[in-house]
Design a protein around this motif. Sequence first.
Motif, PDB file in Angstrom:
ATOM      1  N   ARG A  55      -1.565   3.191  -8.747  1.00  0.00           N
ATOM      2  CA  ARG A  55      -2.088   1.895  -9.159  1.00  0.00           C
ATOM      3  C   ARG A  55      -2.747   1.172  -7.997  1.00  0.00           C
ATOM      4  N   VAL A  56      -2.740   1.810  -6.835  1.00  0.00           N
ATOM      5  CA  VAL A  56      -3.401   1.260  -5.656  1.00  0.00           C
ATOM      6  C   VAL A  56      -3.904   2.429  -4.826  1.00  0.00           C
ATOM      7  N   GLN A  57      -5.083   2.248  -4.205  1.00  0.00           N
ATOM      8  CA  GLN A  57      -5.664   3.268  -3.337  1.00  0.00           C
ATOM      9  C   GLN A  57      -6.166   2.611  -2.056  1.00  0.00           C
ATOM     10  N   LEU A 113     -11.280   8.764  -6.352  1.00  0.00           N
ATOM     11  CA  LEU A 113     -10.774   7.391  -6.442  1.00  0.00           C
ATOM     12  C   LEU A 113     -10.424   7.126  -7.892  1.00  0.00           C
ATOM     13  N   TYR A 114      -9.163   6.788  -8.161  1.00  0.00           N
ATOM     14  CA  TYR A 114      -8.747   6.646  -9.561  1.00  0.00           C
ATOM     15  C   TYR A 114      -7.439   5.870  -9.663  1.00  0.00           C
ATOM     16  N   GLN A 131       0.803  -1.215   0.000  1.00  0.00           N
ATOM     17  CA  GLN A 131       0.000   0.000   0.000  1.00  0.00           C
ATOM     18  C   GLN A 131       0.837   1.267   0.000  1.00  0.00           C
ATOM     19  N   MET A 132       2.094   1.169   0.431  1.00  0.00           N
ATOM     20  CA  MET A 132       2.926   2.360   0.603  1.00  0.00           C
ATOM     21  C   MET A 132       4.396   1.998   0.432  1.00  0.00           C
ATOM     22  N   PRO A 133       5.232   2.988   0.123  1.00  0.00           N
ATOM     23  CA  PRO A 133       6.664   2.715   0.011  1.00  0.00           C
ATOM     24  C   PRO A 133       7.331   2.741   1.382  1.00  0.00           C
ATOM     25  N   GLY A 134       8.516   2.177   1.453  1.00  0.00           N
ATOM     26  CA  GLY A 134       9.319   2.295   2.654  1.00  0.00           C
ATOM     27  C   GLY A 134      10.190   3.536   2.591  1.00  0.00           C
ATOM     28  N   ASN A 135      10.882   3.804   3.688  1.00  0.00           N
ATOM     29  CA  ASN A 135      11.850   4.902   3.726  1.00  0.00           C
ATOM     30  C   ASN A 135      12.950   4.531   4.717  1.00  0.00           C
ATOM     31  N   VAL A 184      -7.964  -0.870  -3.080  1.00  0.00           N
ATOM     32  CA  VAL A 184      -8.280  -1.204  -4.469  1.00  0.00           C
ATOM     33  C   VAL A 184      -6.979  -1.172  -5.260  1.00  0.00           C
ATOM     34  N   ALA A 185      -6.668  -2.238  -5.981  1.00  0.00           N
ATOM     35  CA  ALA A 185      -5.398  -2.347  -6.696  1.00  0.00           C
ATOM     36  C   ALA A 185      -5.630  -2.729  -8.152  1.00  0.00           C
ATOM     37  N   MET A 186      -4.958  -2.045  -9.049  1.00  0.00           N
ATOM     38  CA  MET A 186      -5.024  -2.356 -10.475  1.00  0.00           C
ATOM     39  C   MET A 186      -4.093  -3.529 -10.791  1.00  0.00           C
ATOM     40  N   ILE A 187      -4.577  -4.472 -11.591  1.00  0.00           N
ATOM     41  CA  ILE A 187      -3.736  -5.570 -12.055  1.00  0.00           C
ATOM     42  C   ILE A 187      -2.917  -5.070 -13.243  1.00  0.00           C
TER      43      ILE A 187
END
Length: 284
Positions: free
Chosen positions: A160-162, A278-279, A121-125, A174-177
């Motif tokens: 590509r994900v929300q 949402l997109y 869902q999110m990047p690391g840092n 919600v994730a796009m394939i």
Amino acid sequence: MKTIKFLLVTLAVAILFNSCSDDNDDPVIVQENPLSEMNRLTTLSANNHTIELYSENTDFTVGYNMFYYRIKDESTDTYLSNAQITVNPLMHMTSMTHSCPKSAISKMEDDTIYMGYAVFQMPGNADEYWELNMEYTLDGETYAISERIDVGMPEDGFKRVQSFIGADDKRYIVAMIPFEPEVKVNAFSAMVFQMENMMNFPIVEGYTLGIDPRMPSMGNHSSPNNENLTFDSSTGKYNGKLSLTMTGYWKINLQLFNKQGDVLKGEPVTDENEASSLYFELEF
């Protein structure tokens, strides 16, 4: 007599040459890697085993990732087909730890290859990071291995994900394939998950994901012959049709509807409202 000796020497040399040639002509058995066309993202070593992790992506990326695993027994130099594997990615934040949507691990037709997806869902840092935790069982004995991994945003920075809280006060992802967009009516898929708790994200069944693709740089025009995404129980995915009439940047406006047809997130695109909250995004 000299002629006979010469013939005997010639015959011996010929036999020796043919023998060496036969030895050199023996086929060399090369073990091919069935995942050689993919990218090896990491290799984990422990318990006298090597676990190789592959993906079509070049790195661990925010959004939907399909991973392929192979386990090699270092003592026999062979890849194993009798493992039971579970994978649990964990995001270590400064104030909490949580997992992400993920699948069970299954075998492919080549039974030395195991596969499963994860949706980051999110990047690391530098201070908050993802850790890949794996358990695998072989011949009744269970092993564990963990490794910190670097999860980054897609190179293009597109969504590509929300992750959001719906109108029903439940949190959804919600994730796009991933797919290769073309100027045509494309098969288009996504997945919808509900956050049950910090570790469990079950697939949401029977909802509808409405789509309205637009080109903001071209007067925000849409396209014909789109089909909303509906649930496929055999795959756990939401499938529909996405019409792309030209190359360029597209914003795929979304609306998530529950089984009763209530809007949980997203707004229709109108003359007064240019985009949904949402997109997804893509450019090709």
